[in-house]
Write a protein that holds these residues in place. Structure first.
Motif, PDB file in Angstrom:
ATOM      1  N   ASP A 236       0.830  -1.216   0.000  1.00 18.97           N
ATOM      2  CA  ASP A 236       0.000   0.000   0.000  1.00 18.97           C
ATOM      3  C   ASP A 236       0.861   1.261   0.000  1.00 18.97           C
TER       4      ASP A 236
ATOM      5  N   GLU B 266      -0.618   4.184   1.950  1.00 14.36           N
ATOM      6  CA  GLU B 266      -2.065   4.403   1.861  1.00 14.36           C
ATOM      7  C   GLU B 266      -2.750   3.546   2.944  1.00 14.36           C
TER       8      GLU B 266
ATOM      9  N   THR C 294      -6.519  -0.432   0.759  1.00 11.48           N
ATOM     10  CA  THR C 294      -7.131   0.483  -0.218  1.00 11.48           C
ATOM     11  C   THR C 294      -6.319   0.635  -1.500  1.00 11.48           C
ATOM     12  N   ALA C 295      -5.136   0.034  -1.559  1.00 12.76           N
ATOM     13  CA  ALA C 295      -4.250   0.301  -2.698  1.00 12.76           C
ATOM     14  C   ALA C 295      -3.633  -0.973  -3.291  1.00 12.76           C
TER      15      ALA C 295
ATOM     16  N   GLY D  52     -11.832   5.866   1.543  1.00 12.92           N
ATOM     17  CA  GLY D  52     -11.440   4.476   1.309  1.00 12.92           C
ATOM     18  C   GLY D  52     -11.956   3.925  -0.010  1.00 12.92           C
ATOM     19  N   GLY D  53     -13.255   4.090  -0.267  1.00 12.85           N
ATOM     20  CA  GLY D  53     -13.844   3.585  -1.510  1.00 12.85           C
ATOM     21  C   GLY D  53     -13.256   4.261  -2.725  1.00 12.85           C
TER      22      GLY D  53
ATOM     23  N   LEU E 159     -10.260   5.506  -2.990  1.00 15.17           N
ATOM     24  CA  LEU E 159      -8.894   5.006  -3.205  1.00 15.17           C
ATOM     25  C   LEU E 159      -8.911   3.641  -3.886  1.00 15.17           C
ATOM     26  N   VAL E 160      -9.802   2.777  -3.435  1.00 18.50           N
ATOM     27  CA  VAL E 160      -9.917   1.443  -4.054  1.00 18.50           C
ATOM     28  C   VAL E 160     -10.242   1.579  -5.537  1.00 18.50           C
TER      29      VAL E 160
ATOM     30  N   TYR F  82      -7.080   3.154  -7.473  1.00 18.99           N
ATOM     31  CA  TYR F  82      -5.947   2.242  -7.671  1.00 18.99           C
ATOM     32  C   TYR F  82      -6.336   1.067  -8.586  1.00 18.99           C
TER      33      TYR F  82
END
Length: 212
Positions: free
Chosen positions: A68, A71, A75-76, A107-108, A110-111, A114
């Motif tokens: 990550d 991060e 999330t990454a 969080g969402g 970032l997911v 990435y």
């Protein structure tokens, strides 16, 4: 050795979301050392980036790593690895570099970002469809050349060489699983007068006919 899909070499693409710039990189790697060397190369290139997130998966099916890189956990690196696994691509390392734009994505967010970074990096790459291949030769009269040439693309045939002397001789490459149906079509087309002779069998890059 089973069939598999990998990337040919190196590719990249990028996008911006809420002022954060994401750059996705993908590269063909065959060992963990090669993968980590690529991560180090991108991290050095983007030493001033907020994050250089990575994931890689090797053909052995067991060597998979991710990071990550600062991060929030999960999330990454995991989303990047998930994209690689869902696309069934092996011997590949993906690095997604982020330059923070000042607006938090959550969080969402970032997911999603990435994951998109990984998808565009893989989409930009030239794929290799590795499978058992056969090199065949076939010789025939000039009167059959048009008919035979017409059916070659139906079986994903790649022409290696052609020789036009008193007859036409083609040196071709085909997926092993397409050899039998190709020979059947050849027999029907030529009344059994033309047979494809197997010169060698090897493991190489051959796309699925009519596929990706």
């Amino acid at each position: 050795m089973g069939d598999y899909v990998t990337v040919r070499d190196f590719a990249q693409d990028e996008f911006v979301v809420k002022k954060s710039r994401f750059i996705g990189y993908s590269k063909h790697v065959e060992t963990e050392a090669e993968a980590m060397a690529f991560v180090a190369e991108i991290s050095k290139k983007h030493w001033d980036a907020s994050h250089n997130v990575y994931a890689f998966s090797l053909r052995d099916g067991m060597t998979r790593r991710y990071s990550d890189d600062g991060e929030p956990q999960g999330t990454a690196g995991v989303p990047v690895l998930d994209v690689i696994l869902k696309e069934n691509i092996v011997d590949v390392c993906v690095v997604v570099t982020r330059y923070f734009g000042g607006i938090l994505l959550g969080g969402g967010g970032l997911v999603r970002a990435y994951s998109q970074g990984a998808r565009i990096a893989l989409a930009a790459a030239d794929k290799m469809y590795m499978t058992t291949c056969r090199r065949l030769t076939l010789s025939f009269d000039y009167s059959l050349y048009g008919k035979i040439s017409y059916i070659l693309p139906d079986y994903g045939v790649q022409l290696r060489n052609s020789d036009f002397t008193d007859v036409v001789t083609l040196d071709i490459q085909i997926r092993a699983d397409q050899h039998e149906p190709f020979q059947k079509a050849l027999t029907e087309l030529t009344g059994g007068t033309v047979t494809a002779k197997v010169e060698e069998e090897f493991f190489g890059d051959m796309p699925v006919p009519g596929g990706k």
